[in-house]
Every structure is written in C-alpha cells, then in structure tokens.
Design a protein around this motif. Structure first.
Motif, PDB file in Angstrom:
ATOM      1  N   LYS A 124       0.740  -1.138  -0.052  1.00  0.00           N
ATOM      2  CA  LYS A 124       0.014   0.084  -0.066  1.00  0.00           C
ATOM      3  C   LYS A 124       1.060   1.261   0.166  1.00  0.00           C
ATOM      4  O   LYS A 124       1.943   1.358   0.348  1.00  0.00           O
ATOM      5  CB  LYS A 124      -1.005   0.109   1.279  1.00  0.00           C
ATOM      6  CG  LYS A 124      -0.336   0.061   2.478  1.00  0.00           C
ATOM      7  CD  LYS A 124      -1.391  -0.022   3.574  1.00  0.00           C
ATOM      8  CE  LYS A 124      -0.593   0.176   4.968  1.00  0.00           C
ATOM      9  NZ  LYS A 124      -1.500   0.353   5.876  1.00  0.00           N
ATOM     10  N   SER A 125       0.244   2.314  -0.333  1.00  0.00           N
ATOM     11  CA  SER A 125       1.199   3.483  -0.584  1.00  0.00           C
ATOM     12  C   SER A 125       0.424   4.751  -0.914  1.00  0.00           C
ATOM     13  O   SER A 125      -0.830   4.761  -1.146  1.00  0.00           O
ATOM     14  CB  SER A 125       1.972   3.636  -1.838  1.00  0.00           C
ATOM     15  OG  SER A 125       2.719   4.886  -1.912  1.00  0.00           O
ATOM     16  N   SER A 126       0.512   5.593   0.348  1.00  0.00           N
ATOM     17  CA  SER A 126      -0.388   7.010   0.124  1.00  0.00           C
ATOM     18  C   SER A 126       0.817   8.025   0.544  1.00  0.00           C
ATOM     19  O   SER A 126       1.886   8.052   0.801  1.00  0.00           O
ATOM     20  CB  SER A 126      -1.534   6.845   1.244  1.00  0.00           C
ATOM     21  OG  SER A 126      -1.039   7.047   2.605  1.00  0.00           O
ATOM     22  N   ASP A 127       0.171   9.421   0.812  1.00  0.00           N
ATOM     23  CA  ASP A 127       0.887  10.643   1.123  1.00  0.00           C
ATOM     24  C   ASP A 127       1.363  10.522   2.679  1.00  0.00           C
ATOM     25  O   ASP A 127       2.430  11.161   3.039  1.00  0.00           O
ATOM     26  CB  ASP A 127       0.326  11.620   0.431  1.00  0.00           C
ATOM     27  CG  ASP A 127      -0.900  11.846   1.481  1.00  0.00           C
ATOM     28  OD1 ASP A 127      -1.303  11.045   1.817  1.00  0.00           O
ATOM     29  OD2 ASP A 127      -1.320  13.289   1.405  1.00  0.00           O
TER      30      ASP A 127
ATOM     31  N   PRO B 159       3.951  12.041   7.422  1.00  0.00           N
ATOM     32  CA  PRO B 159       3.848  13.107   6.442  1.00  0.00           C
ATOM     33  C   PRO B 159       4.833  13.220   5.381  1.00  0.00           C
ATOM     34  O   PRO B 159       5.917  12.450   5.575  1.00  0.00           O
ATOM     35  CB  PRO B 159       3.602  14.347   7.031  1.00  0.00           C
ATOM     36  CG  PRO B 159       4.655  14.100   8.279  1.00  0.00           C
ATOM     37  CD  PRO B 159       4.575  12.808   8.608  1.00  0.00           C
ATOM     38  N   GLY B 160       4.583  13.480   4.002  1.00  0.00           N
ATOM     39  CA  GLY B 160       5.361  13.975   3.143  1.00  0.00           C
ATOM     40  C   GLY B 160       5.696  12.486   2.370  1.00  0.00           C
ATOM     41  O   GLY B 160       7.262  12.466   1.677  1.00  0.00           O
ATOM     42  N   LEU B 161       5.091  11.356   2.185  1.00  0.00           N
ATOM     43  CA  LEU B 161       5.519  10.187   1.692  1.00  0.00           C
ATOM     44  C   LEU B 161       5.270  10.014   0.120  1.00  0.00           C
ATOM     45  O   LEU B 161       5.461   8.658  -0.288  1.00  0.00           O
ATOM     46  CB  LEU B 161       5.036   8.954   2.656  1.00  0.00           C
ATOM     47  CG  LEU B 161       5.954   9.124   4.022  1.00  0.00           C
ATOM     48  CD1 LEU B 161       5.401   8.149   4.830  1.00  0.00           C
ATOM     49  CD2 LEU B 161       7.399   8.932   3.886  1.00  0.00           C
ATOM     50  N   THR B 162       4.455  10.680  -0.180  1.00  0.00           N
ATOM     51  CA  THR B 162       4.020  10.640  -1.734  1.00  0.00           C
ATOM     52  C   THR B 162       5.133  10.383  -2.813  1.00  0.00           C
ATOM     53  O   THR B 162       6.292  11.101  -2.804  1.00  0.00           O
ATOM     54  CB  THR B 162       3.301  11.980  -2.082  1.00  0.00           C
ATOM     55  OG1 THR B 162       2.377  12.210  -1.254  1.00  0.00           O
ATOM     56  CG2 THR B 162       2.967  11.696  -3.365  1.00  0.00           C
ATOM     57  N   GLY B 163       5.121   9.385  -3.624  1.00  0.00           N
ATOM     58  CA  GLY B 163       6.075   9.033  -4.230  1.00  0.00           C
ATOM     59  C   GLY B 163       7.354   8.097  -3.774  1.00  0.00           C
ATOM     60  O   GLY B 163       8.347   7.963  -4.774  1.00  0.00           O
TER      61      GLY B 163
END
Length: 166
Positions: free
Chosen positions: A22-25, A140-144
């Motif tokens: 899974k992945s999100s911002d 926070p700040g994990l987009t990409g």
C-alpha cells in the motif's frame, strides 16, 4: 541518496518477489519474500552482519564495512562515518534465528518525521530458508517514495541472498 532511490525506481530495478502493499502520502508498506538456498542458521548469521551484504552505495560513508548490528533488544544497526556515526535502526524484537524487528527510517526517511518498522522473518523451506521482509512507514510527506525505497530494499535482500548462499 534520494536521487539514487529515484534513479533505481525509474530504471525499474525491483525484484519479482517484491511488492508495495500500500502507498499514500502518509504511509506505505512493502514486502519481499525470497527463498534462499541455505539453512536458516546460515541466513541468520549473514543477516546479522550487514557489512557483508548491504550495498555500500546506500550508506552515508560509502563503505558497507562501516556497518554493524548489535543483535540484542535495544541494539543498534549503526554506521561509523569520518565525522561520527549514524544510527540507522534499533532492534525492538529479537527471536534468535527466526525474527528480527527494528525501528528507524532508512536513507532519506531518517530526516523525515516518520516512524518505520522493518520485520524480517526466517522459516525453514524445502529449498533452504524463506525470508520475508516487511517494511512499514507512516508519517507526512511520503508521496512517491514507496517504489524507490522498495527498489533499494529489494536490491539489499538480493545481496543478502547471494551472501548467504556463498
């Protein structure tokens, strides 16, 4: 280091046995599963010596020989540098020969306000040992960043496999 992570992701260097679950911002989770043609005791011994298998290109010092792992609860996965050192992760759970759980952000995650947990489990398998490595990161700040981190970790587990089978 972030440039290296992104270059690896863009090159598509991710082992077939890897998965971004899974992945999100605000978080991501990855899993790598490998069968290693060596008995669990040998894989465990190799795992506890990251200086033998971690890629020096993914260290602060540029040299994996500067890595150490103090295999005990509270023990440090640390690195010596010319100006001091780095604590990469800290052991929070250890079941000798079977499970190693550490907390800490690897690479660029270390400078971010995140919590990260890496759990490595070993199980006997017909062909040797099944290694499962789960890395979960929240903050926070994990987009990409999930795919690049997954790519780097996949390379490390491939190196561990090669070292344990040698």
């Amino acid at each position: 280091m972030r440039t290296i992570l992104l270059a690896i992701a863009l090159a598509g260097v991710t082992p077939a046995n890897a998965d971004v679950l899974k992945s999100s911002d605000t978080g991501f989770a990855t899993r790598h599963i490998q069968t290693i043609a060596a008995p669990p005791a040998k894989v465990w011994e190799t795992l506890l010596h990251p200086d033998r298998w971690w890629d020096g290109a993914h260290t602060y010092s540029g040299n994996a020989a500067n890595l150490s792992l103090d295999a005990r609860p509270g023990g440090c996965w640390c690195e010596k540098t010319a100006t001091g050192g780095v604590e990469h992760m800290r052991i929070v759970y250890l079941a000798d020969g079977a499970t190693l759980r550490m907390v800490g952000g690897l690479g660029p995650l270390q400078a971010m306000p995140v919590i990260a947990v890496l759990t490595i489990t070993l199980k006997p398998a017909a062909a040797g040992t099944e290694l499962t490595a789960d890395y979960a990161v929240a903050g926070p700040g994990l987009t990409g960043i999930a795919a690049p981190v997954d790519g780097v970790l996949g390379g490390q587990w491939t190196r561990l496999k090669a070292a344990a089978e040698h």
